[in-house]
Design an enzyme around this catalytic site. Structure first.
Site, PDB file in Angstrom:
ATOM      1  N   GLY A 191      73.138  29.705  79.550  1.00  0.00           N
ATOM      2  CA  GLY A 191      72.940  28.803  79.108  1.00  0.00           C
ATOM      3  C   GLY A 191      71.859  27.751  79.546  1.00  0.00           C
ATOM      4  O   GLY A 191      70.898  27.225  79.039  1.00  0.00           O
ATOM      5  N   HIS A 192      71.864  27.651  81.015  1.00  0.00           N
ATOM      6  CA  HIS A 192      70.874  26.980  81.492  1.00  0.00           C
ATOM      7  C   HIS A 192      69.595  27.746  81.464  1.00  0.00           C
ATOM      8  O   HIS A 192      68.494  27.093  81.166  1.00  0.00           O
ATOM      9  CB  HIS A 192      71.039  26.733  82.954  1.00  0.00           C
ATOM     10  CG  HIS A 192      72.157  25.929  83.452  1.00  0.00           C
ATOM     11  ND1 HIS A 192      73.296  26.655  83.755  1.00  0.00           N
ATOM     12  CD2 HIS A 192      72.538  24.562  83.408  1.00  0.00           C
ATOM     13  CE1 HIS A 192      74.253  25.644  84.353  1.00  0.00           C
ATOM     14  NE2 HIS A 192      73.945  24.575  83.730  1.00  0.00           N
ATOM     15  N   ASP A 232      77.691  20.457  75.657  1.00  0.00           N
ATOM     16  CA  ASP A 232      78.219  19.178  76.119  1.00  0.00           C
ATOM     17  C   ASP A 232      77.940  18.205  74.961  1.00  0.00           C
ATOM     18  O   ASP A 232      77.052  17.413  75.275  1.00  0.00           O
ATOM     19  CB  ASP A 232      77.560  18.835  77.348  1.00  0.00           C
ATOM     20  CG  ASP A 232      77.863  19.817  78.550  1.00  0.00           C
ATOM     21  OD1 ASP A 232      79.176  19.927  78.751  1.00  0.00           O
ATOM     22  OD2 ASP A 232      77.338  20.384  78.969  1.00  0.00           O
ATOM     23  N   GLN A 284      77.842  14.493  75.494  1.00  0.00           N
ATOM     24  CA  GLN A 284      76.952  14.174  76.644  1.00  0.00           C
ATOM     25  C   GLN A 284      75.651  14.154  75.890  1.00  0.00           C
ATOM     26  O   GLN A 284      74.892  13.012  75.777  1.00  0.00           O
ATOM     27  CB  GLN A 284      76.862  15.027  77.689  1.00  0.00           C
ATOM     28  CG  GLN A 284      75.768  15.170  78.483  1.00  0.00           C
ATOM     29  CD  GLN A 284      75.678  16.057  79.544  1.00  0.00           C
ATOM     30  OE1 GLN A 284      76.500  15.674  80.680  1.00  0.00           O
ATOM     31  NE2 GLN A 284      75.098  17.168  79.773  1.00  0.00           N
TER      32      GLN A 284
HETATM   33  O1  PAF Z   1      75.375  18.727  82.117  1.00  0.00           O
HETATM   34  C1  PAF Z   1      75.397  18.601  83.418  1.00  0.00           C
HETATM   35  O2  PAF Z   1      75.375  19.582  84.017  1.00  0.00           O
HETATM   36  C2  PAF Z   1      75.353  16.952  83.973  1.00  0.00           C
HETATM   37  O3  PAF Z   1      76.325  16.394  83.168  1.00  0.00           O
HETATM   38  C3  PAF Z   1      73.938  16.710  84.138  1.00  0.00           C
HETATM   39  C4  PAF Z   1      73.254  16.437  82.659  1.00  0.00           C
HETATM   40  C5  PAF Z   1      73.272  17.330  84.730  1.00  0.00           C
HETATM   41  C6  PAF Z   1      73.939  15.212  84.785  1.00  0.00           C
HETATM   42  O4  PAF Z   1      74.411  15.429  86.002  1.00  0.00           O
END
Ligand code: PAF
Length: 319
Positions: free
Chosen positions: A45-46, A170, A173
């Site tokens: 995902g990253h 997320d 977020q």
């Molecule tokens: O999604 C994440 O991994 C965290 O919430 C983030 C955006 C890196 C902030 O620490």
């Protein structure tokens, strides 16, 4: 850090001033910078966010920082996976020149006034996005988005990216950060990239590492439940309570099967909720299709709390 082998082509910075100097050289070169904030334990995902960033920007920087401010005193700050060497190797596996730089700052530098997990004892500057932070995830984790908004605003100031990338997994977020960027006039464009799933549909998450094989199998109930609700919505079901009920039945069925396994762990729904696509207001009756909706859930699989969501007809996820 001394024992870390830094792959060729990637610059790793521990000090904010050193990162800034590198960032200045990118600017002087008239090149653009995309940024992916992470807490490490990188997964596909990253890596998909990094690849998206590289398609749009000359350089891509990541931060790897397990942010204390977004953990409650009862949560897993100390056991959260820290895998810097593997993370750098995975970035290097994307090919030379994809990820240019990784910022791995110290807690002391990120929080010069110190950081206490007990919010009532905190000192210093914090950022809070009101109206979006206290529903859904914010009920169980009331200070979570304050911690996220605070650290992301610090990082945007440090990294000064033209583009910033987040995963739809997320989703709340994403809403919080999108409004924070708008409200604080940060000169960065936000991109929300699709959730990456394994071949069975499980949304990738660093916390999946906590799951034993049978938990991984039953964790699939989350995406199955979401897909079922999506199918009904697309077939014309418009009542939010009805949809949540059918989604809940799928998780409850999995929970019963788990209990019959007698392995000493269970499943528990934290929430399943349908919220408006323009402000995350909880919907109980009619879903206004013109705004779209977010169907999201948090479910404990054993002691691991997993989240997942789908966005239906949500138009403005991009700034
Ligand atoms: O999604 C994440 O991994 C965290 O919430 C983030 C955006 C890196 C902030 O620490």
């Amino acid at each position: 850090m001394n024992s870390i082998k830094i792959p060729s082509g990637i610059k790793v910075f521990n000090k904010i001033a050193d990162f800034r100097q590198w960032r200045r050289s990118i600017l002087m070169d008239n090149k653009t910078l995309g940024y992916v904030p992470t807490m490490g334990a990188l997964h596909q995902g990253h890596l998909a966010l990094v690849s998206s960033a590289k398609k749009q920007c000359d350089h891509v920087a990541l931060s790897i920082f397990v942010n204390p401010a977004q953990f409650a005193p009862t949560e897993d700050l100390h056991t959260y996976p820290r895998t810097l060497q593997e993370d750098l190797d995975k970035l290097s596996g994307l090919g030379e020149g994809v990820a240019s730089a990784v910022l791995v700052p110290q807690v002391e530098e990120m929080y010069p006034a110190g950081i206490n997990l007990d919010v009532s004892k905190q000192k210093g500057t914090f950022v809070e996005v009101l109206g979006l932070s206290h529903q859904l995830e914010g009920i169980t984790r009331p200070n979570f988005f304050r911690g996220v908004a605070t650290v992301v605003s610090k990082f945007i100031n440090i990294v000064q990216p033209e583009h910033i990338y987040f995963g739809q997994k997320d989703i709340q977020q994403c809403f919080v950060i999108r409004d924070m960027i708008r409200d604080l006039h940060f000169p960065t464009q936000m991109h929300i990239c699709p959730t990456v799933r394994d071949s069975n549909g499980l949304a990738l998450s660093s916390r999946n590492a906590y799951l034993i094989p049978s938990q991984k199998k039953y964790a699939l109930a989350l995406s199955q439940s979401l897909r079922h609700m999506e199918k009904l919505y697309k077939a014309g079901e418009n009542n939010a309570t009805e949809l949540v009920k059918t989604g809940t039945d799928i998780i409850e069925k999995a929970k019963k099967e788990v209990e019959q396994l007698n392995e000493g762990w269970s499943m528990r729904i934290d929430y399943i909720s349908i919220n408006s696509g323009n402000g995350l207001k909880e919907l109980k009756d009619n879903i206004p299709r013109e705004d779209g909706c977010v169907i999201s859930m948090a479910v404990f699989v054993g002691t691991t709390r997993l989240i997942d969501n789908i966005c239906l007809d949500v138009k403005e996820l991009e700034q």
